[in-house]
Write a protein that holds these residues in place. Sequence first.
Motif, PDB file in Angstrom:
ATOM      1  N   LYS A 147      -0.761 -77.811 -22.951  1.00 42.81           N
ATOM      2  CA  LYS A 147      -0.773 -76.159 -23.615  1.00 42.81           C
ATOM      3  C   LYS A 147      -0.132 -76.079 -24.979  1.00 42.81           C
ATOM      4  O   LYS A 147      -0.857 -75.441 -25.880  1.00 42.81           O
ATOM      5  CB  LYS A 147      -0.306 -75.274 -22.576  1.00 42.81           C
ATOM      6  CG  LYS A 147      -1.172 -74.994 -21.457  1.00 42.81           C
ATOM      7  CD  LYS A 147      -0.476 -73.946 -20.835  1.00 42.81           C
ATOM      8  CE  LYS A 147       0.346 -74.257 -19.439  1.00 42.81           C
ATOM      9  NZ  LYS A 147       0.529 -72.861 -18.656  1.00 42.81           N
ATOM     10  N   ILE A 151      -2.015 -73.819 -27.879  1.00 39.34           N
ATOM     11  CA  ILE A 151      -1.626 -72.512 -28.087  1.00 39.34           C
ATOM     12  C   ILE A 151      -1.753 -72.112 -29.451  1.00 39.34           C
ATOM     13  O   ILE A 151      -2.482 -71.088 -30.050  1.00 39.34           O
ATOM     14  CB  ILE A 151      -0.373 -72.111 -27.502  1.00 39.34           C
ATOM     15  CG1 ILE A 151      -0.663 -72.201 -25.862  1.00 39.34           C
ATOM     16  CG2 ILE A 151       0.153 -70.808 -27.742  1.00 39.34           C
ATOM     17  CD1 ILE A 151       0.894 -72.049 -25.115  1.00 39.34           C
ATOM     18  N   LYS A 154      -5.232 -71.977 -30.991  1.00 39.42           N
ATOM     19  CA  LYS A 154      -5.925 -70.898 -30.694  1.00 39.42           C
ATOM     20  C   LYS A 154      -5.662 -69.689 -31.406  1.00 39.42           C
ATOM     21  O   LYS A 154      -6.498 -68.769 -31.943  1.00 39.42           O
ATOM     22  CB  LYS A 154      -5.888 -70.548 -29.202  1.00 39.42           C
ATOM     23  CG  LYS A 154      -6.611 -71.360 -28.168  1.00 39.42           C
ATOM     24  CD  LYS A 154      -8.336 -71.137 -28.569  1.00 39.42           C
ATOM     25  CE  LYS A 154      -9.009 -71.063 -27.373  1.00 39.42           C
ATOM     26  NZ  LYS A 154     -10.488 -71.048 -27.773  1.00 39.42           N
ATOM     27  N   LYS A 155      -4.520 -69.804 -31.753  1.00 41.12           N
ATOM     28  CA  LYS A 155      -3.735 -68.434 -32.463  1.00 41.12           C
ATOM     29  C   LYS A 155      -4.097 -68.483 -33.956  1.00 41.12           C
ATOM     30  O   LYS A 155      -4.537 -67.319 -34.477  1.00 41.12           O
ATOM     31  CB  LYS A 155      -2.214 -68.492 -32.432  1.00 41.12           C
ATOM     32  CG  LYS A 155      -1.589 -67.950 -31.155  1.00 41.12           C
ATOM     33  CD  LYS A 155      -0.031 -67.955 -31.202  1.00 41.12           C
ATOM     34  CE  LYS A 155       0.403 -67.539 -29.761  1.00 41.12           C
ATOM     35  NZ  LYS A 155       1.847 -67.582 -29.843  1.00 41.12           N
ATOM     36  N   THR A 160     -10.637 -75.983 -29.411  1.00 36.90           N
ATOM     37  CA  THR A 160      -9.798 -76.713 -28.979  1.00 36.90           C
ATOM     38  C   THR A 160     -10.168 -77.691 -27.721  1.00 36.90           C
ATOM     39  O   THR A 160     -11.331 -77.528 -27.236  1.00 36.90           O
ATOM     40  CB  THR A 160      -8.651 -76.021 -28.114  1.00 36.90           C
ATOM     41  OG1 THR A 160      -9.011 -75.130 -27.499  1.00 36.90           O
ATOM     42  CG2 THR A 160      -7.582 -75.240 -29.078  1.00 36.90           C
ATOM     43  N   ASN A 167      -6.303 -76.688 -18.936  1.00 36.48           N
ATOM     44  CA  ASN A 167      -5.607 -75.316 -19.066  1.00 36.48           C
ATOM     45  C   ASN A 167      -6.320 -74.346 -20.033  1.00 36.48           C
ATOM     46  O   ASN A 167      -7.531 -74.731 -20.446  1.00 36.48           O
ATOM     47  CB  ASN A 167      -4.388 -75.764 -20.251  1.00 36.48           C
ATOM     48  CG  ASN A 167      -4.775 -76.322 -21.579  1.00 36.48           C
ATOM     49  OD1 ASN A 167      -5.099 -74.969 -22.304  1.00 36.48           O
ATOM     50  ND2 ASN A 167      -4.452 -77.288 -21.802  1.00 36.48           N
ATOM     51  N   GLU A 168      -5.865 -73.152 -19.663  1.00 33.45           N
ATOM     52  CA  GLU A 168      -6.531 -72.107 -20.188  1.00 33.45           C
ATOM     53  C   GLU A 168      -6.788 -71.983 -21.633  1.00 33.45           C
ATOM     54  O   GLU A 168      -7.586 -70.892 -22.236  1.00 33.45           O
ATOM     55  CB  GLU A 168      -6.022 -70.820 -19.709  1.00 33.45           C
ATOM     56  CG  GLU A 168      -4.746 -70.473 -20.283  1.00 33.45           C
ATOM     57  CD  GLU A 168      -3.294 -70.959 -19.472  1.00 33.45           C
ATOM     58  OE1 GLU A 168      -2.380 -70.681 -19.495  1.00 33.45           O
ATOM     59  OE2 GLU A 168      -3.692 -71.992 -18.803  1.00 33.45           O
ATOM     60  N   TYR A 169      -6.285 -72.602 -22.422  1.00 30.62           N
ATOM     61  CA  TYR A 169      -6.254 -72.775 -23.857  1.00 30.62           C
ATOM     62  C   TYR A 169      -7.460 -73.648 -24.360  1.00 30.62           C
ATOM     63  O   TYR A 169      -7.530 -73.851 -25.770  1.00 30.62           O
ATOM     64  CB  TYR A 169      -4.934 -72.882 -24.607  1.00 30.62           C
ATOM     65  CG  TYR A 169      -3.864 -71.883 -24.136  1.00 30.62           C
ATOM     66  CD1 TYR A 169      -4.049 -70.726 -24.774  1.00 30.62           C
ATOM     67  CD2 TYR A 169      -3.168 -72.375 -23.195  1.00 30.62           C
ATOM     68  CE1 TYR A 169      -3.126 -69.823 -24.444  1.00 30.62           C
ATOM     69  CE2 TYR A 169      -2.241 -71.286 -22.769  1.00 30.62           C
ATOM     70  CZ  TYR A 169      -2.158 -70.002 -23.443  1.00 30.62           C
ATOM     71  OH  TYR A 169      -1.182 -69.039 -23.112  1.00 30.62           O
TER      72      TYR A 169
END
Length: 185
Positions: A147, A151, A154-155, A160, A167-169
């Motif tokens: 992650k 992270i 994504k920001k 990704t 994982n959620e990202y």
Amino acid sequence: MKILWDLDGTILDTWPTLVEAFTIIADQELLYEEVLPHLKYGSAYEYYGVDKNMVKEFREVERTLHHDRKPLFPYVKDVLSGADFNVLVTHRNRRSTEELLDHWDLSKYFAEVICPADDGYSLKPDIHAYQYLHERYQLDLAVGDQKTDLIPAKKIGLRTCSFRERNEYADYLINCYSEFPYELK
């Protein structure tokens, strides 16, 4: 395609030597399967009562373990060579990173390598190293096995790809680079 990469667990299968090095500095009999998640997610020092100031010693012990024990993941060189270019952000120090890249003949694939501790950046998931690389190279994708690798991507608006860990990202999850979901040159 312009790709930002993580190194450990993403390009090279280094988790076994990282766990071994941690076990050595912890000076405890520890099981790989138990240490791995704690080491991956930053809780190993606290969980096993190891002084956080031992990080430098941990990195040095791991660096001295033979590079052949830290193999490339299958087909990763195909993706690296097929990309328009690549950049790398790794928590390893500069010396260890360069030694591994040279050993596996990977240096030629990277336009730039950032080792936060040596280059004045905070560790991932801080976004500043990613932001700098994206502004400089207009990146398309970040690839990582955790992650914390995804992270910051994504920001800053990158797509990704998670390697071997759901994982959620992650926009995509692959378990082998033969499954790489993007078209390369």
